[in-house]
Design a protein around this motif. Structure first.
Motif, PDB file in Angstrom:
ATOM      1  N   VAL A  19      38.718  33.644  40.520  1.00  0.00           N
ATOM      2  CA  VAL A  19      37.389  34.253  40.754  1.00  0.00           C
ATOM      3  C   VAL A  19      36.932  33.495  42.088  1.00  0.00           C
ATOM      4  O   VAL A  19      36.951  32.141  42.059  1.00  0.00           O
ATOM      5  CB  VAL A  19      36.452  34.256  39.653  1.00  0.00           C
ATOM      6  N   VAL A  20      36.434  33.957  43.100  1.00  0.00           N
ATOM      7  CA  VAL A  20      35.823  33.175  44.121  1.00  0.00           C
ATOM      8  C   VAL A  20      34.392  33.845  44.124  1.00  0.00           C
ATOM      9  O   VAL A  20      34.169  35.013  44.189  1.00  0.00           O
ATOM     10  CB  VAL A  20      36.545  33.574  45.601  1.00  0.00           C
ATOM     11  N   ARG A  67      41.153  45.868  37.459  1.00  0.00           N
ATOM     12  CA  ARG A  67      42.183  44.641  37.058  1.00  0.00           C
ATOM     13  C   ARG A  67      43.148  44.404  38.298  1.00  0.00           C
ATOM     14  O   ARG A  67      43.329  43.252  38.201  1.00  0.00           O
ATOM     15  CB  ARG A  67      43.136  45.192  35.840  1.00  0.00           C
ATOM     16  N   ASP A  68      43.171  44.956  39.205  1.00  0.00           N
ATOM     17  CA  ASP A  68      43.851  44.800  40.183  1.00  0.00           C
ATOM     18  C   ASP A  68      43.265  44.036  41.333  1.00  0.00           C
ATOM     19  O   ASP A  68      43.548  43.499  42.224  1.00  0.00           O
ATOM     20  CB  ASP A  68      44.802  46.006  41.047  1.00  0.00           C
ATOM     21  N   PRO A  93      45.257  35.108  34.809  1.00  0.00           N
ATOM     22  CA  PRO A  93      45.022  34.245  35.739  1.00  0.00           C
ATOM     23  C   PRO A  93      45.065  34.103  37.248  1.00  0.00           C
ATOM     24  O   PRO A  93      44.972  33.332  37.854  1.00  0.00           O
ATOM     25  CB  PRO A  93      44.850  32.937  35.139  1.00  0.00           C
ATOM     26  N   ARG A  94      45.730  35.324  37.655  1.00  0.00           N
ATOM     27  CA  ARG A  94      46.228  35.382  38.851  1.00  0.00           C
ATOM     28  C   ARG A  94      45.275  35.017  40.040  1.00  0.00           C
ATOM     29  O   ARG A  94      43.968  35.746  39.810  1.00  0.00           O
ATOM     30  CB  ARG A  94      46.881  36.871  39.197  1.00  0.00           C
ATOM     31  N   PRO A  95      45.488  34.242  40.903  1.00  0.00           N
ATOM     32  CA  PRO A  95      44.485  33.880  41.738  1.00  0.00           C
ATOM     33  C   PRO A  95      43.833  35.160  42.792  1.00  0.00           C
ATOM     34  O   PRO A  95      44.587  36.188  43.022  1.00  0.00           O
ATOM     35  CB  PRO A  95      45.048  32.928  42.826  1.00  0.00           C
ATOM     36  N   GLY A  96      42.670  34.982  43.203  1.00  0.00           N
ATOM     37  CA  GLY A  96      42.154  35.904  43.944  1.00  0.00           C
ATOM     38  C   GLY A  96      41.617  37.407  43.572  1.00  0.00           C
ATOM     39  O   GLY A  96      41.624  38.282  44.247  1.00  0.00           O
ATOM     40  N   ARG A  97      41.726  37.644  42.071  1.00  0.00           N
ATOM     41  CA  ARG A  97      41.479  38.706  41.501  1.00  0.00           C
ATOM     42  C   ARG A  97      40.013  39.481  41.813  1.00  0.00           C
ATOM     43  O   ARG A  97      39.890  40.560  42.037  1.00  0.00           O
ATOM     44  CB  ARG A  97      41.895  38.597  40.214  1.00  0.00           C
TER      45      ARG A  97
END
Length: 392
Positions: A19-20, A67-68, A93-97
């Protein structure tokens, strides 16, 4: 869209965190930046009542098709969604979602601290620095225009006269955000409080005096100031502390993130009036301080900006901690620099000679003229040069 310095940091953080979060004042350009930086993400605004209701009533159903990856704009409008977002991020926890944007009000800050701690990178987008304003077709060419026009993109992108834009901005903020954040009942008193704050830029913060002048209690003044700070309209510049005895003051100074907003609150009608105003020096100092804070924030760095003041009145306007060194800055709104401009900076260097840190002290005088030069005591920097100086 002009090139914003924060883009590089936002992209970097999107490779590290799931998350950013990009926060900052309204109309600073958060949505534009995020949509341009993450074009592959779906964009969802929680400002729309029907979408916000869907997120509140069925948060899992709301997040299912996202989700993507998605940009969730004005997420502070639905803080309860953050708890469900936490579960989604923990499962994958994939980065940048996810990219979250919103004006940084108290509800958003509390929600993130409770739900997304350790899962999100926190970035702040402030009004444009002068360096960023140079990307517009007609950036301010004079100091007075830069002070009066401020740094909000709409002033330069849409060609809206600064006075008209800031008047509308103030009205919208008072009528909408103030009520939403603290349920302020007396809006006239709050508006007076904001204007009194503008009249004290660059001064030591005295909440009791603020409260007295506005006819409110000390606790109310403290709460209302927290609203301005949480909305990224004002900030406190802390004093610099070093082990040289107990002669330093411990009270912060008050500044606005944008001098255009401060000028509008002061009732300044046109740029020439800035030059004639009794607070011209304070407004210029505010501009220099906010430029340094903005340049650092847009690179994802902590402020690390202070002032130095002793109880006997000795003061240096700005101290910046950068890469193991200290930068001492004096602000002079005039177009000439006197021979004794570095006197206080040299006196500060002597005071810090025996400090435990033992760091070198670079000395800079920022002034309202156009010529850069070196002095035996340090660097003379024109106001335009603030945009190109390495404050980090």
């Amino acid at each position: 869209m002009i090139e914003r310095i924060l883009v590089a940091k936002a992209r970097k953080m999107s490779h590290l965190f799931p998350v950013v979060r990009v926060t900052g004042p309204r109309q600073a350009g958060k949505t534009t930046l995020c949509r341009a930086t993450f074009p592959q993400h779906r964009y969802i605004s929680l400002e729309a009542p029907d979408i916000r209701e869907f997120a509140q009533v069925d948060p899992r159903g709301f997040l299912e098709p996202l989700r993507d990856g998605a940009i969730l704009d004005e997420v502070q409008r639905c803080p309860e969604l953050l708890s469900y977002l936490q579960g989604e991020v923990d499962a994958n926890p994939r980065p940048g979602r996810f990219v979250l944007t919103g004006s940084a009000n108290l509800a958003l800050l509390a929600g993130v601290s409770q739900s997304l701690a350790g899962r999100s990178a926190v970035l702040h987008l402030l009004p444009c620095s002068y360096g960023e304003l140079r990307g517009f077709p007609a950036p301010p060419q004079r100091l007075l225009d830069a002070l009066w026009g401020g740094g909000y993109p709409a002033v330069y992108d849409r060609g809206i006269p600064p006075l008209e834009w800031y008047r509308a901005y103030i009205a919208t903020y008072v009528e909408r955000d103030a009520r939403a954040m603290l349920n302020i009942g007396d809006l006239l008193a709050f508006q007076m409080f904001v204007r009194v704050c503008a009249g004290r830029v660059g001064q030591l913060l005295n909440l009791s005096s603020l409260a007295f002048d506005c006819g409110i209690t000390h606790n109310t003044a403290r709460a209302w100031l927290s609203v301005l700070e949480a909305s990224f309209l004002t900030f406190r510049l802390p004093p610099f502390h070093v082990n040289i005895g107990k002669r330093l003051v411990k009270t912060a100074k008050l500044y606005f993130y944008d001098t255009g907003l401060a000028c509008a609150l002061l009732g300044i009608q046109h740029p020439e009036q800035v030059g004639e105003h009794p607070l011209r020096g304070a407004v210029f100092e505010n501009w220099v301080v906010s430029q340094i804070v903005t340049e650092r924030a847009h690179r994802g760095l902590p402020p690390s900006v202070f002032f130095f003041r002793e109880r006997n009145g000795f003061e240096v306007d700005v101290l910046v901690e950068a890469e193991g060194r200290l930068l001492a800055v004096e602000c002079n709104s005039g177009q000439t620099v006197s021979a004794d401009a570095f006197t206080r900076l040299e006196a500060l260097a002597r005071r810090l000679e025996h400090a435990p840190e033992g760091r070198s002290l670079a000395r800079v005088v920022v002034y309202g003229g156009d010529e850069a030069r070196w002095h035996s005591g340090g660097q003379v920097l024109p106001w335009r040069g603030v945009a190109d100086h390495p404050w980090w």
